[in-house]
Design a protein around this motif. Structure first.
Motif, PDB file in Angstrom:
ATOM      1  N   LEU A  22       0.826  -1.207   0.000  1.00  0.00           N
ATOM      2  CA  LEU A  22       0.000   0.000   0.000  1.00  0.00           C
ATOM      3  C   LEU A  22       0.865   1.263   0.000  1.00  0.00           C
ATOM      4  N   TRP A  23       2.024   1.228   0.679  1.00  0.00           N
ATOM      5  CA  TRP A  23       2.926   2.377   0.672  1.00  0.00           C
ATOM      6  C   TRP A  23       3.453   2.624  -0.745  1.00  0.00           C
ATOM      7  N   ILE A  24       3.827   1.547  -1.431  1.00  0.00           N
ATOM      8  CA  ILE A  24       4.317   1.667  -2.813  1.00  0.00           C
ATOM      9  C   ILE A  24       3.223   2.253  -3.709  1.00  0.00           C
ATOM     10  N   VAL A  25       1.999   1.780  -3.554  1.00  0.00           N
ATOM     11  CA  VAL A  25       0.891   2.254  -4.381  1.00  0.00           C
ATOM     12  C   VAL A  25       0.592   3.724  -4.093  1.00  0.00           C
ATOM     13  N   ARG A  26       0.546   4.094  -2.821  1.00  0.00           N
ATOM     14  CA  ARG A  26       0.230   5.481  -2.449  1.00  0.00           C
ATOM     15  C   ARG A  26       1.288   6.470  -2.914  1.00  0.00           C
ATOM     16  N   THR A  27       2.564   6.091  -2.823  1.00  0.00           N
ATOM     17  CA  THR A  27       3.637   7.037  -3.135  1.00  0.00           C
ATOM     18  C   THR A  27       4.107   6.944  -4.577  1.00  0.00           C
ATOM     19  N   ALA A  28       3.737   5.883  -5.288  1.00  0.00           N
ATOM     20  CA  ALA A  28       4.203   5.638  -6.653  1.00  0.00           C
ATOM     21  C   ALA A  28       5.728   5.612  -6.716  1.00  0.00           C
ATOM     22  N   SER A  29       6.339   5.144  -5.657  1.00  0.00           N
ATOM     23  CA  SER A  29       7.797   5.059  -5.575  1.00  0.00           C
ATOM     24  C   SER A  29       8.282   3.723  -6.128  1.00  0.00           C
ATOM     25  N   PRO A  30       9.532   3.666  -6.558  1.00  0.00           N
ATOM     26  CA  PRO A  30      10.091   2.374  -6.959  1.00  0.00           C
ATOM     27  C   PRO A  30      10.335   1.506  -5.721  1.00  0.00           C
ATOM     28  N   TRP A  31      10.403   0.204  -5.926  1.00  0.00           N
ATOM     29  CA  TRP A  31      10.593  -0.717  -4.810  1.00  0.00           C
ATOM     30  C   TRP A  31      11.878  -0.414  -4.043  1.00  0.00           C
ATOM     31  N   ARG A  32      12.904   0.065  -4.726  1.00  0.00           N
ATOM     32  CA  ARG A  32      14.184   0.372  -4.058  1.00  0.00           C
ATOM     33  C   ARG A  32      14.041   1.449  -2.987  1.00  0.00           C
ATOM     34  N   ASP A  33      12.995   2.265  -3.069  1.00  0.00           N
ATOM     35  CA  ASP A  33      12.787   3.336  -2.091  1.00  0.00           C
ATOM     36  C   ASP A  33      11.918   2.911  -0.915  1.00  0.00           C
ATOM     37  N   LEU A  34      11.587   1.633  -0.832  1.00  0.00           N
ATOM     38  CA  LEU A  34      10.764   1.139   0.274  1.00  0.00           C
ATOM     39  C   LEU A  34      11.493   1.384   1.598  1.00  0.00           C
ATOM     40  N   PRO A  35      10.841   2.043   2.568  1.00  0.00           N
ATOM     41  CA  PRO A  35      11.507   2.306   3.856  1.00  0.00           C
ATOM     42  C   PRO A  35      11.927   1.013   4.551  1.00  0.00           C
ATOM     43  N   ALA A  36      13.016   1.091   5.288  1.00  0.00           N
ATOM     44  CA  ALA A  36      13.589  -0.074   5.968  1.00  0.00           C
ATOM     45  C   ALA A  36      12.625  -0.703   6.965  1.00  0.00           C
ATOM     46  N   MET A  37      11.674   0.081   7.489  1.00  0.00           N
ATOM     47  CA  MET A  37      10.729  -0.478   8.467  1.00  0.00           C
ATOM     48  C   MET A  37       9.880  -1.609   7.874  1.00  0.00           C
ATOM     49  N   PHE A  38       9.800  -1.671   6.513  1.00  0.00           N
ATOM     50  CA  PHE A  38       9.043  -2.733   5.850  1.00  0.00           C
ATOM     51  C   PHE A  38       9.911  -3.938   5.508  1.00  0.00           C
ATOM     52  N   GLY A  39      11.200  -3.870   5.791  1.00  0.00           N
ATOM     53  CA  GLY A  39      12.112  -4.969   5.484  1.00  0.00           C
ATOM     54  C   GLY A  39      12.866  -4.714   4.194  1.00  0.00           C
ATOM     55  N   ASN A  40      13.561  -5.728   3.732  1.00  0.00           N
ATOM     56  CA  ASN A  40      14.373  -5.631   2.519  1.00  0.00           C
ATOM     57  C   ASN A  40      13.477  -5.423   1.300  1.00  0.00           C
ATOM     58  N   TRP A  41      13.776  -4.406   0.508  1.00  0.00           N
ATOM     59  CA  TRP A  41      12.936  -4.085  -0.647  1.00  0.00           C
ATOM     60  C   TRP A  41      12.923  -5.222  -1.665  1.00  0.00           C
ATOM     61  N   SER A  42      14.055  -5.892  -1.841  1.00  0.00           N
ATOM     62  CA  SER A  42      14.143  -6.966  -2.830  1.00  0.00           C
ATOM     63  C   SER A  42      13.268  -8.155  -2.432  1.00  0.00           C
ATOM     64  N   THR A  43      13.281  -8.480  -1.160  1.00  0.00           N
ATOM     65  CA  THR A  43      12.441  -9.567  -0.652  1.00  0.00           C
ATOM     66  C   THR A  43      10.969  -9.209  -0.811  1.00  0.00           C
ATOM     67  N   ALA A  44      10.633  -7.967  -0.501  1.00  0.00           N
ATOM     68  CA  ALA A  44       9.244  -7.516  -0.628  1.00  0.00           C
ATOM     69  C   ALA A  44       8.805  -7.564  -2.088  1.00  0.00           C
ATOM     70  N   PHE A  45       9.678  -7.148  -3.004  1.00  0.00           N
ATOM     71  CA  PHE A  45       9.324  -7.178  -4.418  1.00  0.00           C
ATOM     72  C   PHE A  45       9.128  -8.606  -4.914  1.00  0.00           C
ATOM     73  N   ARG A  46      10.026  -9.523  -4.525  1.00  0.00           N
ATOM     74  CA  ARG A  46       9.867 -10.931  -4.946  1.00  0.00           C
ATOM     75  C   ARG A  46       8.565 -11.508  -4.410  1.00  0.00           C
ATOM     76  N   ARG A  47       8.248 -11.166  -3.187  1.00  0.00           N
ATOM     77  CA  ARG A  47       6.996 -11.648  -2.593  1.00  0.00           C
ATOM     78  C   ARG A  47       5.795 -11.058  -3.336  1.00  0.00           C
ATOM     79  N   PHE A  48       5.863  -9.764  -3.675  1.00  0.00           N
ATOM     80  CA  PHE A  48       4.809  -9.117  -4.459  1.00  0.00           C
ATOM     81  C   PHE A  48       4.642  -9.830  -5.797  1.00  0.00           C
ATOM     82  N   ARG A  49       5.747 -10.124  -6.471  1.00  0.00           N
ATOM     83  CA  ARG A  49       5.704 -10.810  -7.761  1.00  0.00           C
ATOM     84  C   ARG A  49       5.062 -12.200  -7.623  1.00  0.00           C
TER      85      ARG A  49
END
Length: 117
Positions: A35-62
Motif C-alpha cells: 500500500l505504501w508503494i501504491v500510495r507514493t508511486a515510488s520504486p521498490w528500491r525506495d521502500l523504507p527499511a521499516m518494511f524490510g528488505n525491498w528486494s524480498t518484498a518485491f519478490r513476494r509481491f511478484r
C-alpha cells in the motif's frame, strides 16, 4: 489499514500455517508495504527499511501477483465498495474542444469570403 480491513484480507494471503511451502512472515506488514508503494508511486528500491528488505518484498509481491492473490483480495473487498473517495476529475474525463472555448470551425478569412461571392 484498520483491523476490519485486515480481517477481510487475511484469509486470502499466502503463507498461512495451512499453506504448503514457506510461510510468510507478517503478511500485514507486507500488505502495508504494498500500500505504501501504491500510495507514493515510488520504486521498490525506495521502500523504507521499516518494511524490510525491498528486494524480498518485491519478490513476494511478484509471487502473489503470479498466483492471483491480489485478485482474490480485490474480489473479496469489492463486495462492499466504499464510495467515500469516488470522484471524477479532468485526468479521467476530458472536455470537448468547444467546451474549453476553442473554435470548432475556423473562421473564414476576408480573402476567402471574397472568393466565395
Amino acid at each position: 489499514m484498520t483491523e476490519a480491513q485486515w480481517a477481510q484480507i487475511k484469509p486470502h494471503c499466502l503463507g498461512k500455517i495451512s499453506d504448503p511451502g514457506r510461510s510468510g512472515r507478517n503478511n500485514r506488514l507486507f500488505m502495508e508495504a504494498v500500500l505504501w508503494i501504491v500510495r507514493t508511486a515510488s520504486p521498490w528500491r525506495d521502500l523504507p527499511a521499516m518494511f524490510g528488505n525491498w528486494s524480498t518484498a518485491f519478490r513476494r509481491f511478484r509471487d502473489w501477483r503470479e498466483t492471483d492473490v491480489f485478485k482474490r483480495i480485490f474480489d473479496a473487498l469489492s463486495d462492499e465498495p466504499d464510495m467515500e473517495y469516488a470522484m471524477i476529475d479532468a485526468t479521467i474525463v476530458k472536455v470537448h474542444r468547444h467546451g474549453q472555448g476553442a473554435n470548432v470551425w475556423p473562421a473564414p478569412s476576408a480573402r476567402g469570403l471574397r472568393s466565395m461571392v
